[in-house]
Design an enzyme around this catalytic site. Structure first.
Site, PDB file in Angstrom:
ATOM      1  N   SER A 106     -38.750  67.892 -34.954  1.00  0.00           N
ATOM      2  CA  SER A 106     -38.721  68.993 -36.003  1.00  0.00           C
ATOM      3  C   SER A 106     -38.407  70.293 -35.368  1.00  0.00           C
ATOM      4  CB  SER A 106     -39.950  69.079 -36.752  1.00  0.00           C
ATOM      5  OG  SER A 106     -39.984  70.189 -37.707  1.00  0.00           O
ATOM      6  N   HIS A 147     -34.511  66.946 -37.211  1.00  0.00           N
ATOM      7  CA  HIS A 147     -35.287  67.103 -38.516  1.00  0.00           C
ATOM      8  C   HIS A 147     -35.347  68.614 -38.622  1.00  0.00           C
ATOM      9  CE1 HIS A 147     -37.926  65.777 -41.815  1.00  0.00           C
ATOM     10  NE2 HIS A 147     -38.629  66.948 -41.421  1.00  0.00           N
ATOM     11  N   ASP A 206     -36.665  71.507 -41.338  1.00  0.00           N
ATOM     12  CA  ASP A 206     -37.622  71.575 -42.423  1.00  0.00           C
ATOM     13  C   ASP A 206     -37.439  72.936 -43.150  1.00  0.00           C
ATOM     14  OD1 ASP A 206     -39.647  69.855 -42.379  1.00  0.00           O
ATOM     15  OD2 ASP A 206     -40.310  70.241 -40.166  1.00  0.00           O
ATOM     16  N   MET A 250     -38.212  75.551 -46.117  1.00  0.00           N
ATOM     17  CA  MET A 250     -39.280  75.853 -46.850  1.00  0.00           C
ATOM     18  C   MET A 250     -38.922  77.143 -47.689  1.00  0.00           C
ATOM     19  SD  MET A 250     -42.521  75.122 -44.193  1.00  0.00           S
ATOM     20  CE  MET A 250     -42.445  73.902 -43.205  1.00  0.00           C
ATOM     21  N   HIS A 267     -34.976  68.379 -44.664  1.00  0.00           N
ATOM     22  CA  HIS A 267     -36.031  68.079 -45.503  1.00  0.00           C
ATOM     23  C   HIS A 267     -36.607  69.401 -46.465  1.00  0.00           C
ATOM     24  CE1 HIS A 267     -40.931  67.622 -45.579  1.00  0.00           C
ATOM     25  NE2 HIS A 267     -40.240  67.266 -46.634  1.00  0.00           N
ATOM     26  N   MET A 322     -38.531  71.446 -48.695  1.00  0.00           N
ATOM     27  CA  MET A 322     -39.726  71.596 -49.339  1.00  0.00           C
ATOM     28  C   MET A 322     -39.387  72.975 -50.038  1.00  0.00           C
ATOM     29  SD  MET A 322     -42.320  70.882 -46.232  1.00  0.00           S
ATOM     30  CE  MET A 322     -40.897  71.038 -44.719  1.00  0.00           C
ATOM     31  N   MET A 381     -45.426  62.233 -46.049  1.00  0.00           N
ATOM     32  CA  MET A 381     -46.121  63.541 -45.546  1.00  0.00           C
ATOM     33  C   MET A 381     -47.580  63.115 -45.079  1.00  0.00           C
ATOM     34  SD  MET A 381     -43.850  65.909 -45.337  1.00  0.00           S
ATOM     35  CE  MET A 381     -45.154  66.918 -44.550  1.00  0.00           C
ATOM     36  N   ASP A 407     -44.083  62.321 -41.236  1.00  0.00           N
ATOM     37  CA  ASP A 407     -44.012  63.706 -40.814  1.00  0.00           C
ATOM     38  C   ASP A 407     -45.604  64.481 -40.880  1.00  0.00           C
ATOM     39  OD1 ASP A 407     -43.381  66.420 -40.195  1.00  0.00           O
ATOM     40  OD2 ASP A 407     -42.242  66.773 -41.925  1.00  0.00           O
TER      41      ASP A 407
END
Length: 217
Positions: free
Chosen positions: A7, A32, A34, A36, A65, A67, A136, A174
């Site tokens: 990540s 990966h 993330d 957000m 991913h 979020m 998660m 994760d």
């Protein structure tokens, strides 16, 4: 064979392209990413422009991913930025089946992520539509958290569900994954391992990725 997906949330943002090249050269299977928004989770990271800026540094799979709230509003932008698989949270969208179909309409893979407190039953009627399920194992929003022990049983239950329905989707985990619990997570049924601080904060990143991959042996 498991897949290792470092990540970049834990990478050096000032040298993000070089960090991606490092994990690529070290043998990672996926990158990966993330994303957000400060609403769905209490943190803000990066969006499509940053992802597009690092796309040229590797040909490895960009595992994006999301979020974020109402992710359906931004799927096209993330596809255009270079995403190869987009994972959305079941908790963040009202029409989960619809958004999975929308993601796949761009010719890329679609995944569903579940927070620790979200039951597997939300997957019951979309098993034919998912390429990956992300469990998660911490509450999303920040790196460096400790693995929630109850998630071992959740991973096992998902693996059983997968086998019962004869499905082939990946099981990704994760949060709080390190060499101390990696084997137990894999034995529970996970085959895609996300690790951030455990890889990027290691004394030797290259050796650490090799250590993670050695669980296959």
């Amino acid at each position: 064979m498991i897949k290792i997906a470092p990540s970049i949330l834990s990478a050096d943002f000032a040298n993000l392209g070089k960090e991606v090249q490092r994990i690529d050269a070290a043998g990672c299977d996926m990158v990966h990413i993330d994303v957000m928004d400060g609403h769905f989770v209490p943190n803000i990271t990066f969006g499509p422009p940053v992802i597009k800026s690092i796309r040229s540094f590797t040909e490895k799979t960009f595992d994006v991913h999301l979020m974020i709230e109402s992710p359906e509003r931004y799927i096209k932008e993330f596809v255009e930025a270079g995403a190869d698989i987009i994972t959305v949270h079941a908790e963040a969208t009202t029409h989960l089946h619809r958004i999975l179909q929308y993601i796949k309409s761009f010719g890329i893979k679609a995944g569903v992520s579940l927070n620790p407190g979200t039951p597997l039953s939300v997957l019951d009627y979309i098993l034919d539509d998912i390429d990956m399920v992300l469990i998660m194992t911490v509450n999303p929003g920040f790196g460096g958290q400790s693995f929630i022990p109850a998630m071992y049983e959740k991973i096992k239950a998902l693996s059983t569900m997968k086998d019962m329905h004869n499905k082939t989707f990946d099981i990704q985990v994760d949060g709080g994954i390190g060499l101390d619990n990696l084997k137990r997570v894999v034995d529970a049924g996970a085959n895609v391992i996300v690790a951030g601080s455990a890889i990027f904060n290691a004394e030797d990143l290259e050796v650490q990725i090799e250590n993670f991959k050695s669980i296959n042996l």
